[in-house]
Design a protein around this motif. Structure first.
Motif, PDB file in Angstrom:
ATOM      1  N   GLU A  33      35.899  44.907  34.350  1.00 52.50           N
ATOM      2  CA  GLU A  33      35.738  45.346  35.652  1.00 52.50           C
ATOM      3  C   GLU A  33      36.089  44.441  36.563  1.00 52.50           C
ATOM      4  OE1 GLU A  33      31.821  46.951  36.294  1.00 52.50           O
ATOM      5  OE2 GLU A  33      31.753  48.394  34.446  1.00 52.50           O
ATOM      6  N   ASP A  34      36.658  44.805  37.978  1.00 55.66           N
ATOM      7  CA  ASP A  34      36.570  43.851  39.038  1.00 55.66           C
ATOM      8  C   ASP A  34      35.425  43.519  39.598  1.00 55.66           C
ATOM      9  OD1 ASP A  34      36.695  45.954  40.690  1.00 55.66           O
ATOM     10  OD2 ASP A  34      38.972  45.692  41.152  1.00 55.66           O
ATOM     11  N   ASN A  35      35.607  43.115  40.735  1.00 54.20           N
ATOM     12  CA  ASN A  35      34.317  42.966  41.770  1.00 54.20           C
ATOM     13  C   ASN A  35      33.687  43.949  42.410  1.00 54.20           C
ATOM     14  OD1 ASN A  35      34.169  39.889  41.224  1.00 54.20           O
ATOM     15  ND2 ASN A  35      35.606  39.448  42.896  1.00 54.20           N
ATOM     16  N   GLU A  36      34.606  45.042  42.480  1.00 56.27           N
ATOM     17  CA  GLU A  36      34.351  46.421  43.053  1.00 56.27           C
ATOM     18  C   GLU A  36      33.931  47.344  41.934  1.00 56.27           C
ATOM     19  OE1 GLU A  36      37.140  44.646  44.320  1.00 56.27           O
ATOM     20  OE2 GLU A  36      35.474  43.737  45.742  1.00 56.27           O
ATOM     21  N   GLY A  37      33.929  47.065  40.750  1.00 50.90           N
ATOM     22  CA  GLY A  37      33.471  47.814  39.603  1.00 50.90           C
ATOM     23  C   GLY A  37      34.706  48.888  39.211  1.00 50.90           C
ATOM     24  N   ASN A  38      35.905  48.458  39.658  1.00 49.43           N
ATOM     25  CA  ASN A  38      36.995  49.030  39.201  1.00 49.43           C
ATOM     26  C   ASN A  38      37.597  48.735  37.937  1.00 49.43           C
ATOM     27  OD1 ASN A  38      37.230  50.717  41.580  1.00 49.43           O
ATOM     28  ND2 ASN A  38      38.000  49.151  42.714  1.00 49.43           N
ATOM     29  N   ASN A  39      38.355  49.493  37.094  1.00 45.25           N
ATOM     30  CA  ASN A  39      38.859  49.011  36.105  1.00 45.25           C
ATOM     31  C   ASN A  39      40.149  47.719  36.203  1.00 45.25           C
ATOM     32  OD1 ASN A  39      38.032  51.083  35.064  1.00 45.25           O
ATOM     33  ND2 ASN A  39      39.765  52.029  34.113  1.00 45.25           N
ATOM     34  N   LYS A  40      39.980  46.514  35.354  1.00 51.34           N
ATOM     35  CA  LYS A  40      40.520  45.420  35.630  1.00 51.34           C
ATOM     36  C   LYS A  40      41.135  45.080  34.059  1.00 51.34           C
ATOM     37  CE  LYS A  40      41.952  41.484  36.874  1.00 51.34           C
ATOM     38  NZ  LYS A  40      43.048  41.340  37.804  1.00 51.34           N
ATOM     39  N   GLU A  41      42.519  45.061  33.834  1.00 51.71           N
ATOM     40  CA  GLU A  41      42.933  44.983  32.712  1.00 51.71           C
ATOM     41  C   GLU A  41      43.122  43.369  32.290  1.00 51.71           C
ATOM     42  OE1 GLU A  41      46.638  47.255  32.399  1.00 51.71           O
ATOM     43  OE2 GLU A  41      45.694  49.122  33.208  1.00 51.71           O
ATOM     44  N   VAL A  42      42.795  43.139  31.008  1.00 54.20           N
ATOM     45  CA  VAL A  42      43.049  41.819  30.595  1.00 54.20           C
ATOM     46  C   VAL A  42      43.910  41.718  29.504  1.00 54.20           C
ATOM     47  CG1 VAL A  42      41.928  39.638  29.828  1.00 54.20           C
ATOM     48  CG2 VAL A  42      40.806  41.078  31.576  1.00 54.20           C
ATOM     49  N   THR A  43      45.056  40.783  29.535  1.00 53.89           N
ATOM     50  CA  THR A  43      46.131  40.923  28.441  1.00 53.89           C
ATOM     51  C   THR A  43      45.753  40.243  27.285  1.00 53.89           C
ATOM     52  OG1 THR A  43      47.297  39.157  29.268  1.00 53.89           O
ATOM     53  CG2 THR A  43      47.868  40.992  30.249  1.00 53.89           C
ATOM     54  N   PRO A  44      46.434  40.584  26.274  1.00 51.72           N
ATOM     55  CA  PRO A  44      46.110  39.840  24.821  1.00 51.72           C
ATOM     56  C   PRO A  44      46.458  38.250  25.071  1.00 51.72           C
ATOM     57  CG  PRO A  44      47.156  41.704  24.298  1.00 51.72           C
ATOM     58  CD  PRO A  44      47.316  41.724  25.906  1.00 51.72           C
ATOM     59  N   GLU A  45      47.523  37.776  25.967  1.00 55.36           N
ATOM     60  CA  GLU A  45      47.832  36.566  26.125  1.00 55.36           C
ATOM     61  C   GLU A  45      46.423  35.783  26.647  1.00 55.36           C
ATOM     62  OE1 GLU A  45      49.779  39.219  26.873  1.00 55.36           O
ATOM     63  OE2 GLU A  45      51.192  38.916  25.137  1.00 55.36           O
ATOM     64  N   GLY A  46      46.382  36.427  27.847  1.00 56.54           N
ATOM     65  CA  GLY A  46      45.111  35.909  28.527  1.00 56.54           C
ATOM     66  C   GLY A  46      43.727  35.565  27.810  1.00 56.54           C
ATOM     67  N   LEU A  47      43.752  36.649  26.859  1.00 56.21           N
ATOM     68  CA  LEU A  47      42.387  36.225  25.864  1.00 56.21           C
ATOM     69  C   LEU A  47      42.630  35.203  25.215  1.00 56.21           C
ATOM     70  CD1 LEU A  47      41.802  40.158  25.343  1.00 56.21           C
ATOM     71  CD2 LEU A  47      40.238  38.694  26.361  1.00 56.21           C
ATOM     72  N   ALA A  48      43.769  35.089  24.506  1.00 52.38           N
ATOM     73  CA  ALA A  48      44.260  34.152  23.636  1.00 52.38           C
ATOM     74  C   ALA A  48      43.989  32.620  24.230  1.00 52.38           C
ATOM     75  CB  ALA A  48      45.638  34.254  22.955  1.00 52.38           C
ATOM     76  N   GLN A  49      44.562  32.769  25.515  1.00 55.56           N
ATOM     77  CA  GLN A  49      44.115  31.178  25.945  1.00 55.56           C
ATOM     78  C   GLN A  49      42.904  31.044  26.360  1.00 55.56           C
ATOM     79  OE1 GLN A  49      46.575  28.927  26.589  1.00 55.56           O
ATOM     80  NE2 GLN A  49      47.572  30.407  25.334  1.00 55.56           N
ATOM     81  N   LEU A  50      41.878  32.062  26.660  1.00 54.91           N
ATOM     82  CA  LEU A  50      40.463  31.907  26.921  1.00 54.91           C
ATOM     83  C   LEU A  50      39.658  31.428  25.559  1.00 54.91           C
ATOM     84  CD1 LEU A  50      37.755  32.021  28.080  1.00 54.91           C
ATOM     85  CD2 LEU A  50      37.839  34.645  27.579  1.00 54.91           C
ATOM     86  N   PHE A  51      40.216  31.973  24.505  1.00 55.02           N
ATOM     87  CA  PHE A  51      39.398  31.572  23.265  1.00 55.02           C
ATOM     88  C   PHE A  51      40.189  30.299  22.588  1.00 55.02           C
ATOM     89  CE2 PHE A  51      38.117  35.758  23.174  1.00 55.02           C
ATOM     90  CZ  PHE A  51      36.854  35.652  22.852  1.00 55.02           C
ATOM     91  N   LYS A  52      41.300  29.933  23.032  1.00 62.48           N
ATOM     92  CA  LYS A  52      41.743  28.520  22.830  1.00 62.48           C
ATOM     93  C   LYS A  52      40.849  27.603  23.213  1.00 62.48           C
ATOM     94  CE  LYS A  52      45.689  25.475  23.383  1.00 62.48           C
ATOM     95  NZ  LYS A  52      47.265  25.606  24.075  1.00 62.48           N
ATOM     96  N   LEU A  53      40.177  27.652  24.330  1.00 65.08           N
ATOM     97  CA  LEU A  53      39.287  26.716  24.716  1.00 65.08           C
ATOM     98  C   LEU A  53      37.998  26.486  24.165  1.00 65.08           C
ATOM     99  CD1 LEU A  53      39.780  27.465  28.623  1.00 65.08           C
ATOM    100  CD2 LEU A  53      40.886  25.663  27.290  1.00 65.08           C
ATOM    101  N   HIS A  54      37.770  27.603  23.506  1.00 64.58           N
ATOM    102  CA  HIS A  54      36.182  27.756  22.665  1.00 64.58           C
ATOM    103  C   HIS A  54      36.591  27.847  21.220  1.00 64.58           C
ATOM    104  CE1 HIS A  54      34.742  28.138  26.535  1.00 64.58           C
ATOM    105  NE2 HIS A  54      35.511  29.174  26.723  1.00 64.58           N
ATOM    106  N   LYS A  55      37.514  27.280  20.731  1.00 64.68           N
ATOM    107  CA  LYS A  55      37.997  27.365  19.074  1.00 64.68           C
ATOM    108  C   LYS A  55      36.867  26.471  18.465  1.00 64.68           C
ATOM    109  CE  LYS A  55      41.718  24.070  19.265  1.00 64.68           C
ATOM    110  NZ  LYS A  55      43.369  23.823  19.058  1.00 64.68           N
TER     111      LYS A  55
END
Length: 307
Positions: free
Chosen positions: A77-99
């Protein structure tokens, strides 16, 4: 050692997420090792919520339940409660920080296998769905997975995430056998092989370190026919065992064995389904123990995961 699960939910409209959450919490309450399990819940998550929650909670398991798109993106979701798409590449970079502390990611959302593959570059165990999954099947899968985390096992060589995935598949298949080929496990750290086991055959990771060439794929087509697994009465079982949907193949029951072998291997190659290719190699290697055929299969598997 305590297992902390961070449970993230998004876009609950039209999805039975409350029931999934209840089943997971009930599994934790039933657990024989409940003192070693902790669950933290965040709902209606936005991208910044996920980022902050993982950093704050430092979980060993991150579980997302919600909606996924055919391109592999997860819908938040975004700040207004609408759909917000998160790409596989963005998720990969997120989990890279927490591996360093996240050991398992479970994406219980439709079409999430592509995101799972991207995340698996950095996280040892990732589970995704390779197509749409029914709500009740997704709930049954979660229930089976977390039931397992609370069990006591005498075998210290057992990889708990592999066992949890297997138990979850059984729970799903008891609910709806046709959904059993949808979950995909990507595991880089299996248990220590038991004496006498082939270490390569028991280590089915996903990431390809070398490109498979046309000769490799031709070998798979040839051995698939020779093994008898391309026979009409064995095809559906093979598709389930290697984790693909038999509906993706045209006229599966009436194809000649040669045509089925060609179509199946071409599908695996075109979609770069490395986990399914590895599983197919495992099945064929069990049919051709020793000799030249076995050596060829080992060479293909080594490209997917060199020893």
């Amino acid at each position: 050692m305590q297992q902390k699960v961070l449970l993230l939910t998004a876009i609950p409209r039209g999805l039975r997420l409350n029931k999934e959450i209840r089943e997971i919490e009930e599994a934790f309450r039933r657990a024989a090792k409940r003192d070693n399990l902790e669950i933290s819940l965040r709902t209606a998550v936005r991208p910044q919520d996920i980022r902050r929650a993982i950093a704050e909670e430092r979980p060993s398991i991150v579980h997302f339940c919600g909606h996924g798109l055919e391109d592999g993106s997860l819908v938040l979701e975004d700040n207004e409660g609408n759909n917000k798409e998160v790409t596989p590449e963005g998720l990969a970079q997120l989990f890279k920080l927490h591996k360093d502390y996240v050991k398992c990611v479970l994406l219980n959302a439709c079409h999430s296998a592509q995101s799972a593959t991207a995340i698996h570059q950095y996280i040892n165990c990732v589970i995704g769905m390779n197509q749409a999954i029914q709500d009740q099947a997704a709930i049954a899968f979660s229930q089976g997975f977390y039931d397992t985390l609370g069990y006591e096992y005498p075998d210290n060589n057992l990889n708990i995430f592999q066992r949890a995935f297997d138990e979850a598949l059984v729970a799903l298949q008891l609910e709806n056998i046709s959904q059993g080929q949808i979950p995909v496990l990507m595991l880089n750290q299996p248990s220590t092989p038991l004496p006498g086991n082939d270490s390569l055959m028991n280590n089915p990771p996903i990431e390809t370190n070398q490109e498979l060439d046309d000769r490799d794929m031709e070998t798979l087509r040839e051995l698939l026919q020779l093994s008898g697994r391309a026979a009409a009465d064995r095809r559906k079982a093979l598709c389930i065992e290697i984790g693909i949907n038999s509906g993706d193949l045209s006229a599966i029951w009436i194809l000649a064995e040669n045509d089925f072998a060609v179509e199946l291997v071409d599908l695996l190659q075109k979609r770069k389904l490395q986990s399914s290719i590895y599983k197919l190699c495992q099945k064929l290697a069990s049919d051709f123990k020793g000799g030249g055929y076995y050596s060829k299969l080992r060479a293909i598997m080594a490209k997917i995961n060199p020893e």
